[in-house]
Design an enzyme around this catalytic site. Structure first.
Site, PDB file in Angstrom:
ATOM      1  N   LYS A  79       0.840  -1.215   0.000  1.00  0.00           N
ATOM      2  CA  LYS A  79       0.000   0.000   0.000  1.00  0.00           C
ATOM      3  C   LYS A  79       0.865   1.251   0.000  1.00  0.00           C
ATOM      4  O   LYS A  79       1.874   1.311   0.733  1.00  0.00           O
ATOM      5  CB  LYS A  79      -0.906  -0.043   1.238  1.00  0.00           C
ATOM      6  CG  LYS A  79      -1.929   1.098   1.317  1.00  0.00           C
ATOM      7  CD  LYS A  79      -2.830   0.906   2.534  1.00  0.00           C
ATOM      8  CE  LYS A  79      -3.880   1.999   2.657  1.00  0.00           C
ATOM      9  NZ  LYS A  79      -4.773   1.783   3.825  1.00  0.00           N
ATOM     10  N   SER A 148      -9.515   1.857   2.875  1.00  0.00           N
ATOM     11  CA  SER A 148      -8.532   2.634   2.160  1.00  0.00           C
ATOM     12  C   SER A 148      -7.488   1.789   1.434  1.00  0.00           C
ATOM     13  O   SER A 148      -6.763   2.327   0.611  1.00  0.00           O
ATOM     14  CB  SER A 148      -7.824   3.576   3.135  1.00  0.00           C
ATOM     15  OG  SER A 148      -7.132   2.847   4.122  1.00  0.00           O
ATOM     16  N   SER A 172     -10.123  -0.680   7.116  1.00  0.00           N
ATOM     17  CA  SER A 172      -9.604  -0.456   5.767  1.00  0.00           C
ATOM     18  C   SER A 172      -8.872  -1.629   5.139  1.00  0.00           C
ATOM     19  O   SER A 172      -8.451  -1.539   3.988  1.00  0.00           O
ATOM     20  CB  SER A 172      -8.671   0.763   5.768  1.00  0.00           C
ATOM     21  OG  SER A 172      -9.401   1.945   5.826  1.00  0.00           O
TER      22      SER A 172
END
Lengths: 386, 386
Positions: A79, A148, A172
């Protein structure tokens, strides 16, 4: 065979036995990126040649008998709020465009030490909050992938990587994994170091993993769990052999606590019916367990902590370029700036009791909790992450 | 000889060699209490017979060859915000009148394990904040003894005990020790457990010791330093042999950093001259060191943290009986209730940098810091603790 179809554990075995090379595996994944990235948009940064170079190096090490660890030669998506020394880390905001960290996050060092190929950086929402990035749900690009950790979930679901790292402060990892139909695992607080990962809220931020099977998720997670002196919340545990536990020592059949959280009523009819049906089908392995009333307000305490911490940790961005933040994030920060220390600390004080209640469930003999990760399937539309 | 004149280390030797008994020592101290308590008022609770019973038991154990530890038979005064299972602990407020804890604080258990006699409970200011208790300065009862560990400092100075325990959140060991002309030692944060000690502010509360010499203070402190799983801020250190360090391994002569803090200008002329004269007399052993500008606002950050934490930790007292709190404390709590989480957390974030700067002083070769503990000698009047 299209090697992008292999799960991580199967690929690790094939690599170990010399049936495939890391270069072939990475090339197969890159072919998926080539074919589908325009539609899915999972990557904030990917350099195919850099990924292949890492793979060729891993293959040469293996030929020399120097395979590094259980992830040797496996591509992993990371990420884009997790620092990497060899790739930009832009945290999902134009305010950090071109940001080039000088060092790897602790977990990236651990991935490399275990032999992983850092495939690229996956799309995050804005500063890991709610405003969507460019990613779409691979099952239907008109639907959100969730956030996210949007890119991590979508990339794994689209077979662009077998494994990816996500983070969560408010669901998330779990939410995008559910929306994209893959496995999201968020270990207990304090198990994976957050050193040089964008800080949103120290008491809430956690690292998680995304894969296409529980076994694969365990294979990745067990490489990352451990004490790090640079993350004061990590604990000195002997590293549990998660994969072995998942595969061999887990109770069969497990006993599950079916928990309807205070959010249950927000789940859509299809979701409620599916879970009720699943619980019925599992029969006596499942018991419905009620949470104590104290959980009713947990979401408010969570929001108080998260918003106050957002205001604190994103103050530099707010001061420097609040007009380049989304209206939603600006609103969160501004609410967070008004939170009083008393409310904040009272909310923090609730955490031990809430955790204690959940621990009691496991002590009472349940092996896991069965509860919806989301209110339903990924909603249509890309303006929100659901 | 009047045994109340003995310091703790000398008394410990005399006890170990059988030249005196604990009962004789405790009786001599009780005689001082009898003679001077009406004037000094150091004790919130003292039961002479209970102290003598502990002493007789210690003597019998020693006769059996079962002396417990380095404090065997030594009387210690314990500040009345530290829980004791066999004596009330009233925290200096009528709201806690008659409060009888069911267990000892961790440090009281450690005192007992080392053989100490818990002589009684020493007077604290209101909830260890600023409103004075009944204690007077033994050198002149029209002057304050300082606070909040008022009784501990006065009792040691008046030879009612050779040793006492205090606590400080804002100078509350150092200040009364200075005003009463005795030694106050507040070890680094995290060295002594605060389990079952009244909590005012987790990041600021600390335990300290009071004695009539550095050696005596070290003898007491080294019994208390250690990790306690019930105080998450204590650290797992090998216990340093403070007394041996103080007595044998300390550099002779030590090199001192003479620091004029941002509060130096508040010191009275007599104090400034005394310190300048001392520094001059010590000659090249002392160098004046300037603190970086960041220290200028440290007192404000301290106040922000302390008042916000007061509001949080004394919320039950504020809700239940704010009219029985002093106006001063009520004001502090009400200011604390208005502190925003952002200010609070920003203040907390300053702590590592401030500590780092002080650590650098020691790494640069200074053995200790020379700086005034107070603005001058104990001021006249009992309405404030100075």
């Amino acid at each position: 065979m299209d090697l992008s179809l292999l799960g991580a554990a199967a690929a690790a075995s094939a690599l170990a036995e010399g049936r495939i090379s890391s270069e072939e595996l990475v090339a197969a994944c890159l072919a998926r990126v080539e074919a589908d990235e325009e539609r899915v948009r999972a990557w904030a940064f990917i350099d195919p040649e850099h990924a292949l170079r890492q793979a060729r190096f891993a293959d040469s090490r293996r030929r020399e008998g120097k395979a590094l660890g259980p992830l040797h030669g496996l591509p992993v998506g990371v990420k884009d709020i997790i620092d990497t020394a060899d790739m930009p880390t832009e945290n999902g905001t134009v305010l950090h465009a071109g940001r080039a960290p000088s060092a790897d996050a602790a977990l990236v060092s651990m991935l490399r030490a275990a032999g992983a190929i850092i495939m690229g950086k996956t799309v995050t929402t804005e500063l890991a909050t709610y405003s969507p990035g460019k990613t779409r749900n691979p099952h239907n690009p008109e639907h959100t992938p969730g956030g996210s950790s949007s890119g991590s979930a979508a990339a794994v679901a689209a077979r662009m990587v077998p494994l990816a790292i996500g983070t969560q402060t408010n669901g998330s990892v779990i939410r995008p994994a559910a929306y994209c139909g893959v496995v999201g695992y968020k270990p207990s607080f304090g198990l994976i170091s957050r050193h040089w990962v964008l800080k949103q809220s120290r008491p809430l931020d956690q690292i998680g993993v995304i894969a296409r099977s529980v076994e694969d998720a365990a294979l990745l997670a067990e490489q990352l769990i451990g004490f790090d002196q640079n993350d004061p919340d990590t604990r000195a545990l002997s590293r549990p052999l998660l994969r072995e536990t998942a595969m061999r020592e887990a109770p069969v059949p497990p006993t599950l606590a079916f928990v309807k959280t205070p959010m249950w009523k927000l789940a859509d009819a299809q979701c409620q019916e599916a879970f009720a049906g699943l619980a019925a089908r599992l029969g006596e392995r499942v018991e419905e367990v009620k949470l104590p009333a104290v959980f009713k307000d947990a979401w408010k305490w969570h929001q108080t902590i998260m918003e106050a911490d957002l205001a604190r940790n994103y103050e530099p961005e707010y001061r420097r370029g609040r007009d380049q933040l989304s209206e939603a994030l600006r609103g969160q920060i501004e609410r967070g700036r008004r939170v009083r220390a008393l409310e904040y600390n009272n909310a923090l004080d609730r955490i031990p009791a809430l955790n204690g209640t959940l621990n009691q469930l496991f002590e009472r003999g349940y092996d896991a909790i069965l509860t919806p990760a989301t209110a339903g399937t990924a909603p249509r539309g890309l303006a929100s992450t659901g």
